[in-house]
Design an enzyme around this catalytic site. Structure first.
Site, PDB file in Angstrom:
ATOM      1  N   ASP A   1      23.302  23.050 -28.908  1.00 21.53           N
ATOM      2  CA  ASP A   1      22.301  21.980 -28.827  1.00 21.53           C
ATOM      3  C   ASP A   1      22.932  20.617 -29.078  1.00 21.53           C
ATOM      4  O   ASP A   1      23.619  20.407 -30.080  1.00 21.53           O
ATOM      5  CB  ASP A   1      21.185  22.220 -29.845  1.00 21.53           C
ATOM      6  CG  ASP A   1      20.314  23.402 -29.470  1.00 21.53           C
ATOM      7  OD1 ASP A   1      19.870  23.450 -28.307  1.00 21.53           O
ATOM      8  OD2 ASP A   1      20.086  24.278 -30.319  1.00 21.53           O
TER       9      ASP A   1
ATOM     10  N   ASP B   1      28.380  20.424 -37.810  1.00 27.31           N
ATOM     11  CA  ASP B   1      29.686  20.607 -37.177  1.00 27.31           C
ATOM     12  C   ASP B   1      30.817  19.988 -38.000  1.00 27.31           C
ATOM     13  O   ASP B   1      31.985  20.189 -37.680  1.00 27.31           O
ATOM     14  CB  ASP B   1      29.695  19.985 -35.781  1.00 27.31           C
ATOM     15  CG  ASP B   1      28.773  20.699 -34.821  1.00 27.31           C
ATOM     16  OD1 ASP B   1      28.918  21.923 -34.693  1.00 27.31           O
ATOM     17  OD2 ASP B   1      27.909  20.036 -34.211  1.00 27.31           O
TER      18      ASP B   1
ATOM     19  N   LYS C   1      29.852  26.457 -40.471  1.00 27.81           N
ATOM     20  CA  LYS C   1      30.600  26.776 -39.256  1.00 27.81           C
ATOM     21  C   LYS C   1      32.108  26.844 -39.520  1.00 27.81           C
ATOM     22  O   LYS C   1      32.825  27.563 -38.813  1.00 27.81           O
ATOM     23  CB  LYS C   1      30.314  25.753 -38.167  1.00 27.81           C
ATOM     24  CG  LYS C   1      28.915  25.839 -37.574  1.00 27.81           C
ATOM     25  CD  LYS C   1      28.778  24.896 -36.389  1.00 27.81           C
ATOM     26  CE  LYS C   1      27.376  24.874 -35.828  1.00 27.81           C
ATOM     27  NZ  LYS C   1      27.252  23.978 -34.666  1.00 27.81           N
TER      28      LYS C   1
ATOM     29  N   ASP D   1      29.680  23.870 -30.006  1.00 31.20           N
ATOM     30  CA  ASP D   1      28.266  23.886 -30.354  1.00 31.20           C
ATOM     31  C   ASP D   1      27.422  24.005 -29.081  1.00 31.20           C
ATOM     32  O   ASP D   1      27.927  23.831 -27.965  1.00 31.20           O
ATOM     33  CB  ASP D   1      27.952  22.584 -31.104  1.00 31.20           C
ATOM     34  CG  ASP D   1      26.489  22.397 -31.402  1.00 31.20           C
ATOM     35  OD1 ASP D   1      25.881  23.325 -31.974  1.00 31.20           O
ATOM     36  OD2 ASP D   1      25.948  21.324 -31.065  1.00 31.20           O
TER      37      ASP D   1
ATOM     38  N   ASP E   1      28.106  17.917 -32.270  1.00 35.77           N
ATOM     39  CA  ASP E   1      27.329  16.673 -32.314  1.00 35.77           C
ATOM     40  C   ASP E   1      26.605  16.419 -33.628  1.00 35.77           C
ATOM     41  O   ASP E   1      25.958  15.386 -33.762  1.00 35.77           O
ATOM     42  CB  ASP E   1      26.276  16.705 -31.206  1.00 35.77           C
ATOM     43  CG  ASP E   1      25.091  17.598 -31.562  1.00 35.77           C
ATOM     44  OD1 ASP E   1      25.318  18.797 -31.846  1.00 35.77           O
ATOM     45  OD2 ASP E   1      23.960  17.092 -31.609  1.00 35.77           O
TER      46      ASP E   1
END
Length: 230
Positions: free
Chosen positions: A9, A181, A154, A7, A177
């Site tokens: 951000d 995810d 994802k 990831d 995070d």
């Protein structure tokens, strides 16, 4: 070493308020690529991760917009999701007197192809209600509300990229995070949530790092590399 899906951000950045990339991750990603493929997996609009690959001199291997768009240089671009429904939700939300919250120009959504992002300061309940009416869902990444197709995430993006690269998703290492995810963690063979991760990501991950943000990413790489050593 396992191929990596990571990831941006909250994972490669300095802090929640300082969203700039920590420069230490540049060399770390390039060094990892010397041993195994690197895939950038993000909720951001498609141009952002492709630009990151370009300026890190990495092959174009991207999961963008929470799986809505994938790019693998060997297979091209794949679009998933229902962009018309997402735009219809945005139009209805604005017609009801609300705003997407990004000002003018709206660079958060300008290049977005398969979903719509709404600022966290905007009312959630009417957005969720409109999304449900259009058969969509709202995911809170900690940075924005993402209006997206429910069966696109994802994890499904990783399935596409893994097939393009000749891997199984279970061969990947995943680091992130946020709740967007979680599906990535579920399908990857090894997963790390950095310490600043939300509860959904922490519960889905195999391991939670002691450090947060980019420090946590670097910690995860170190620990995964040690585990992979013969």
């Amino acid at each position: 070493m396992r191929p990596l899906a990571v990831d941006i951000d909250g994972t490669l950045t300095r802090t929640h308020d300082d969203v700039g990339l920590d420069p230490r991750v540049f060399d770390a990603l390039r060094a990892y690529h010397d041993h195994a493929p690197v895939v950038i997996a993000t909720g951001k609009a498609f141009p952002f991760p492709t630009a990151l690959c370009r300026y890190l001199n990495l092959p174009n291997r991207v999961i963008a917009e929470n799986g809505g768009v994938t790019l693998c240089e060997s297979a091209g671009i794949t679009h998933n999701g229902d962009p018309e429904a997402a735009r219809a939700v945005a139009d209805a939300y604005r017609a009801a007197g609300y705003d997407l919250g990004w000002g003018t120009p709206d660079l958060t959504n300008y290049w977005r192809e398969t979903e719509v992002a709404v600022a966290l300061e905007q009312p959630f309940e009417p957005l969720q209600s409109l999304a449900t009416e259009h058969g969509l869902e709202v995911v809170d990444t900690g940075y924005a509300y993402h209006v997206k197709t429910p069966d696109v995430d994802k994890g499904t993006g990783l399935e596409t990229i893994a097939a393009d690269l000749g891997y199984e998703p279970s061969e990947f290492l995943a680091i992130g995070d946020s709740e967007n995810d979680a599906e990535l963690f579920d399908i990857a063979g090894e997963s790390y949530a950095v310490a600043n991760a939300d509860d959904t990501a922490r519960a889905a991950a195999d391991t939670v790092t002691e450090a947060g943000f980019a420090d946590g990413f670097l910690e995860a790489l170190d620990e995964a590399s040690v585990d992979a050593a013969p």
